[in-house]
Write a protein that holds these residues in place. Sequence first.
Motif, mmCIF file in Angstrom:
data_model
loop_
_atom_site.group_PDB
_atom_site.id
_atom_site.type_symbol
_atom_site.label_atom_id
_atom_site.label_comp_id
_atom_site.label_asym_id
_atom_site.label_seq_id
_atom_site.Cartn_x
_atom_site.Cartn_y
_atom_site.Cartn_z
ATOM 1 N N UNK A 53 0.697 -1.028 0.075
ATOM 2 C CA UNK A 53 -0.085 0.011 0.087
ATOM 3 C C UNK A 53 0.635 1.242 0.014
ATOM 4 N N UNK A 54 0.366 2.274 -0.847
ATOM 5 C CA UNK A 54 1.373 3.306 -1.069
ATOM 6 C C UNK A 54 2.996 3.076 -1.139
ATOM 7 N N UNK A 55 3.124 1.930 -1.806
ATOM 8 C CA UNK A 55 4.518 1.893 -2.088
ATOM 9 C C UNK A 55 5.152 0.758 -1.131
ATOM 10 N N UNK A 56 4.700 0.773 0.082
ATOM 11 C CA UNK A 56 5.189 -0.133 1.120
ATOM 12 C C UNK A 56 4.629 -1.409 1.271
ATOM 13 N N UNK A 57 5.375 -2.674 1.437
ATOM 14 C CA UNK A 57 4.896 -4.085 1.643
ATOM 15 C C UNK A 57 4.571 -3.859 3.254
ATOM 16 N N UNK A 58 3.362 -4.201 3.522
ATOM 17 C CA UNK A 58 3.069 -4.347 4.940
ATOM 18 C C UNK A 58 3.191 -5.505 5.616
ATOM 19 N N UNK A 59 3.809 -5.315 6.707
ATOM 20 C CA UNK A 59 4.251 -6.610 7.604
ATOM 21 C C UNK A 59 3.156 -6.684 8.823
ATOM 22 N N UNK A 60 3.099 -5.471 9.671
ATOM 23 C CA UNK A 60 2.180 -5.503 10.941
ATOM 24 C C UNK A 60 2.781 -6.600 12.011
ATOM 25 N N UNK A 61 4.334 -6.622 12.108
ATOM 26 C CA UNK A 61 5.110 -7.385 12.921
ATOM 27 C C UNK A 61 4.767 -9.032 12.662
ATOM 28 N N UNK A 62 4.541 -9.148 11.198
ATOM 29 C CA UNK A 62 4.307 -10.439 10.707
ATOM 30 C C UNK A 62 3.041 -11.075 10.421
ATOM 31 N N UNK A 63 2.115 -10.238 11.165
ATOM 32 C CA UNK A 63 0.760 -10.747 11.021
ATOM 33 C C UNK A 63 -0.215 -10.505 9.732
ATOM 34 N N UNK A 64 0.023 -9.384 8.984
ATOM 35 C CA UNK A 64 -0.586 -8.977 7.958
ATOM 36 C C UNK A 64 -0.711 -10.063 6.838
ATOM 37 N N UNK A 65 -1.626 -9.968 5.869
ATOM 38 C CA UNK A 65 -1.717 -10.845 4.545
ATOM 39 C C UNK A 65 -2.375 -12.230 4.677
ATOM 40 N N UNK A 66 -3.081 -12.745 5.893
ATOM 41 C CA UNK A 66 -3.302 -13.939 5.936
ATOM 42 C C UNK A 66 -4.644 -14.167 5.283
ATOM 43 N N UNK A 67 -4.762 -13.812 3.871
ATOM 44 C CA UNK A 67 -6.104 -14.005 3.190
ATOM 45 C C UNK A 67 -6.609 -15.566 3.177
ATOM 46 N N UNK A 68 -5.753 -16.499 3.022
ATOM 47 C CA UNK A 68 -6.110 -17.768 3.030
ATOM 48 C C UNK A 68 -7.173 -18.385 4.098
ATOM 49 N N UNK A 69 -6.817 -17.281 5.225
ATOM 50 C CA UNK A 69 -7.784 -17.769 6.288
ATOM 51 C C UNK A 69 -9.121 -16.709 6.849
ATOM 52 N N UNK A 70 -9.222 -16.163 5.610
ATOM 53 C CA UNK A 70 -10.618 -15.357 5.569
ATOM 54 C C UNK A 70 -11.672 -16.235 5.338
ATOM 55 N N UNK A 71 -12.793 -16.210 5.858
ATOM 56 C CA UNK A 71 -13.833 -17.119 5.774
ATOM 57 C C UNK A 71 -14.673 -16.965 4.718
#
Length: 300
Positions: free
Chosen positions: A147-165
């Motif tokens: 987002x806005x040129x930055x890969x988002x980490x959030x201490x490693x917790x971001x991006x877990x789209x595989x576990x969206x219901x």
Amino acid sequence: MAAVDVGGTRTKSALVDGDGAEVVSRTGPTPRGLDQPGALPRAVEAAFAELVELGARGAAAPEVVALGVVVPGLVDDRAGVARYSANLGWRDEPVVAPLEETVHVPVALGHDVRAGLLAESRWGAAQSARHALFLPVGTGIAGALMLDGHVISADGWSGELGHVVVEPDGPVCGCGARGCLEAVASAAAIEAAYAACSGERVGADLVAGRVAAGEPAAQAVWTRAVEALARAVVTAVTLTGVDLVLVGGGLARSGEVLLSPLREAVESRLTFQRRPRITGAALGDRAGCLGSACLAWDLV
Ligand SMILES: [Zn+2]
């Protein structure tokens, strides 16, 4: 620049130049026993030593001034600690600090998928993009956001789209929840669903071929997976505003058999949102390794 990508089954390593070319590269099985304390940095150190030796034999090898390492699971890139891997078993394993003592160059640790997105933005299908979702669909489903040129980490917790219901009454997922995207649309889930309705166990690649050939059972399984992916993509687009979706992983090899119905299914669900461009990732299974090279470049 030295790059090591420790994967669930295979470990890739490479010496990478400033243009993203792998001047020397190696792929081998990921060693067993990485759940033992200290085993992960020792395995990376061995891969690094092998690279340096191979590089010393080749005149064109780039100078090794830093090492980038990527691993799956939960990764705290800032702390340099691999927090958790369900498949490989480590817990809170320090990686950067012990490696810097043994390899004597600066070391960066990252997450394989987030680093893969970084590589796609530098050398692949997300060049010039400022906002992107990278969605590798393979045995499991991961995600990474820029987002806005930055890969988002959030201490490693971001991006877990595989576990969206995506299906509240759907199959139970490996994480313990029910109806996660990964439990419906991963290559493994597609194989299982196709086996359940056809009685034949074949790989997702073959299922894709049968979809293209017009086989009804394959098409039914595929449509369900595509609908699930579309639900998750629309959720991600609505929440984050990304205008580029890069589909990667093994399932992306099916190309338009996947992408074309996915575009239609996403389009039909969007109302006011910005329409994302949906396309295949460019770097394939090299994304993680090249991403670790990006992390190493960013250190120097
Ligand atoms: Zn799950």
